[in-house]
Design a protein around this motif. Sequence first.
Motif, mmCIF file in Angstrom:
data_model
loop_
_atom_site.group_PDB
_atom_site.id
_atom_site.type_symbol
_atom_site.label_atom_id
_atom_site.label_comp_id
_atom_site.label_asym_id
_atom_site.label_seq_id
_atom_site.Cartn_x
_atom_site.Cartn_y
_atom_site.Cartn_z
ATOM 1 N N GLY A 401 0.804 -1.214 0.000
ATOM 2 C CA GLY A 401 0.000 0.000 0.000
ATOM 3 C C GLY A 401 0.836 1.262 0.000
ATOM 4 O O GLY A 401 2.063 1.239 0.165
ATOM 5 N N THR A 453 -3.977 4.006 -0.776
ATOM 6 C CA THR A 453 -4.200 3.045 -1.862
ATOM 7 C C THR A 453 -3.555 1.726 -1.433
ATOM 8 O O THR A 453 -2.475 1.710 -0.826
ATOM 9 C CB THR A 453 -3.585 3.530 -3.183
ATOM 10 O OG1 THR A 453 -2.174 3.606 -3.063
ATOM 11 C CG2 THR A 453 -4.140 4.906 -3.561
ATOM 12 N N ASN A 470 -8.544 -4.563 -4.823
ATOM 13 C CA ASN A 470 -7.757 -3.351 -5.079
ATOM 14 C C ASN A 470 -8.511 -2.112 -4.604
ATOM 15 O O ASN A 470 -9.666 -1.887 -4.993
ATOM 16 C CB ASN A 470 -7.448 -3.243 -6.579
ATOM 17 C CG ASN A 470 -6.432 -2.153 -6.885
ATOM 18 O OD1 ASN A 470 -6.209 -1.244 -6.096
ATOM 19 N ND2 ASN A 470 -5.822 -2.256 -8.060
ATOM 20 N N GLY A 472 -7.948 1.414 -5.159
ATOM 21 C CA GLY A 472 -7.378 2.577 -5.837
ATOM 22 C C GLY A 472 -5.896 2.506 -6.108
ATOM 23 O O GLY A 472 -5.258 3.541 -6.389
ATOM 24 N N HIS A 473 -5.311 1.325 -6.051
ATOM 25 C CA HIS A 473 -3.863 1.210 -6.222
ATOM 26 C C HIS A 473 -3.521 0.892 -7.678
ATOM 27 O O HIS A 473 -4.388 0.522 -8.475
ATOM 28 C CB HIS A 473 -3.318 0.106 -5.310
ATOM 29 C CG HIS A 473 -1.841 0.187 -5.088
ATOM 30 N ND1 HIS A 473 -1.266 1.082 -4.233
ATOM 31 C CD2 HIS A 473 -0.817 -0.533 -5.645
ATOM 32 C CE1 HIS A 473 0.042 0.922 -4.243
ATOM 33 N NE2 HIS A 473 0.347 -0.054 -5.113
ATOM 34 N N ALA A 493 -11.153 -2.475 -9.220
ATOM 35 C CA ALA A 493 -10.565 -1.547 -8.262
ATOM 36 C C ALA A 493 -11.616 -0.559 -7.766
ATOM 37 O O ALA A 493 -12.414 -0.009 -8.541
ATOM 38 C CB ALA A 493 -9.406 -0.795 -8.899
ATOM 39 N N PRO A 496 -9.764 4.625 -3.087
ATOM 40 C CA PRO A 496 -8.774 4.457 -2.010
ATOM 41 C C PRO A 496 -9.451 4.387 -0.644
ATOM 42 O O PRO A 496 -10.566 4.893 -0.443
ATOM 43 C CB PRO A 496 -7.892 5.694 -2.137
ATOM 44 C CG PRO A 496 -8.030 6.112 -3.579
ATOM 45 C CD PRO A 496 -9.452 5.799 -3.939
ATOM 46 N N THR A 522 4.518 0.570 -5.997
ATOM 47 C CA THR A 522 3.889 1.859 -5.683
ATOM 48 C C THR A 522 4.296 2.892 -6.731
ATOM 49 O O THR A 522 5.176 2.640 -7.572
ATOM 50 C CB THR A 522 4.309 2.354 -4.288
ATOM 51 O OG1 THR A 522 5.729 2.477 -4.227
ATOM 52 C CG2 THR A 522 3.848 1.374 -3.207
#
Length: 588
Positions: A401, A453, A470, A472-473, A493, A496, A522
């Motif tokens: 994250g 995220t 997921n 928001g990543h 997704a 977040p 990331t």
Amino acid sequence: MAVLKVIQGSCPGQLIELHGERTIMGRHPNCHIVLDNAAVSRNHAQILENHGSYYLEDLRSRNGTLINGQRIRGRTQLSEGDEFKVCDVLFRFFLGAPPIGESSSGIWTTASPLVADSTLRPTTTESAPATSTAPRTVQIPQFDDEEGDGSSILSAVDMASLRHPSVSVRPEVKLRAVLEISNNLASTLDLAEVLPKILESLFKIFPQADRGFVVLKDQESGELQVKATKVRNERDDLQRVRLSTTILREAMSKARALLSADAAHDGRFDQSESVANLRIRSLMCAPLVNQEGHALGAIQVDTLDMRQQFLQEDLDVLASVAAQAGMAVENANLHTTTMRQRDLERELEFATQVQLGFLPTERPRLDGYEFYDFYEAAYRVGGDFFDYVMLPGGQVAIGLGDVAGKGIPAALLMARLYSSARYELLTKPTVAGAMSGLNVDVSMGGLGHRFVTLVFAILDPKTHRLTLSNAGHIPPLVRNSRGQVTKIAAEEAGLPLGIDSDIVYDQCEVTLEPWDTLVLLTDGVTEAMNPQNEIYGMSRLTKFLETAPDDADALGEALVEDVEAFSEGRAQRDDICLICFRRLPELP
């Protein structure tokens, strides 16, 4: 005839003849002996003569009069050799001329002002008329520099007239006080200790000063704060610290020392009620300026007596002192900043160790899989995190994250997420349920507008199924045995974590084939920037993965090196976190 000799003061050895029935000593210009110091009362004491006997009487002065160390009340007879003290000035009384040991070469009288010098030379003039009732100032020739106690009350008897001798400060006394200030400034970086000493020395230089204070500008708020004060006496109306910001801002804004002989009628302060309310008559204000010419604060001294005006030469001395004090304040500020930085470095070092303690120390050891991970914070600590959680049945949960922001605030939130994420993964039956539960915790945790995220993936090494959720990543990337790179869990997704507590997250499943490699990362990778302000980007990442080494360790190391090469030495803007794992082919 009786004679007073100055024993203690900045010019010891001065002799004053007493004539007439009454001799008044005090600060008022009409006194027979004028003592130019605000600590002395306007009419402080008097010496009375009656049939050859002399009496000293205190005129209800503020600070009293002492004979032979004892404070007197009312009238006390003076005897040969008695010593009496008026504030900082100590006199010795003689009936007639002092003994030879007291006056080495006789007595001289003068009708012209005496110029203070470290080597006083006799000046002989005609004696005053016998009918004069004013005290005459006499002087013994001196060929060495007697310093006495360093007091600046009396340094030279100014005989503008035989009736009203006045007292001024000798240049060497000013020099001693300035050197004293220099030594104090050089001896410590503690402003709380040195600033009051500066005012003590200034009151020696300027005996007419009633009040003095030092103000410094707060480095964060910019507000002026009083750091040291001094008053000449104990009167309540002087003790209260009341400032005229008009005067201070005038001096500090122009970075120039300011002198006003009569502030109440000074055109620069016509609109200032504070000047009138504070009853300031004459003042000097000098800014404390750093090397860049910016005012850090100011020193101000003032007097309430219109007859005791400051002169240009006084301002020159104050400006010299303020220049030294300004450098001292700047050095003290730099020292404070350095100490704070050192303390912060220690705290960051500890925080770094704590944060690294949250991150996994070992990679999962699963039959048929190999793992690689990499973590590097943009600062000493960061908001990116990853974790491996072993679940019942031999499954492993993988979390990666990115907390919005960088530095200590993001690291603190990361530490909280670390424990909360483990709790959700171990207590919820599905990965989507764990993500939804964690979202509620972040949303309701009072963390302001921060969001996170995050991607969760649960790997079953027996079935090779990977279940993902997921928030928001950046979608995970899978490279197959033919080098093709695809995104997974992109359509599923959600927002977040921390934006909407009512969101229910979805999940998806994929089956990993032999040689499939999964990459989670990331935005410290994709948003790395080179000196031309170009970002690394998803397109470059995809092309790199298509031809990257097969081995998970080699692939991860090569990706980190490629990002560093792309940045061309530009400082890292964001935390970088990376996990790569690959399914190996089954052994025959």
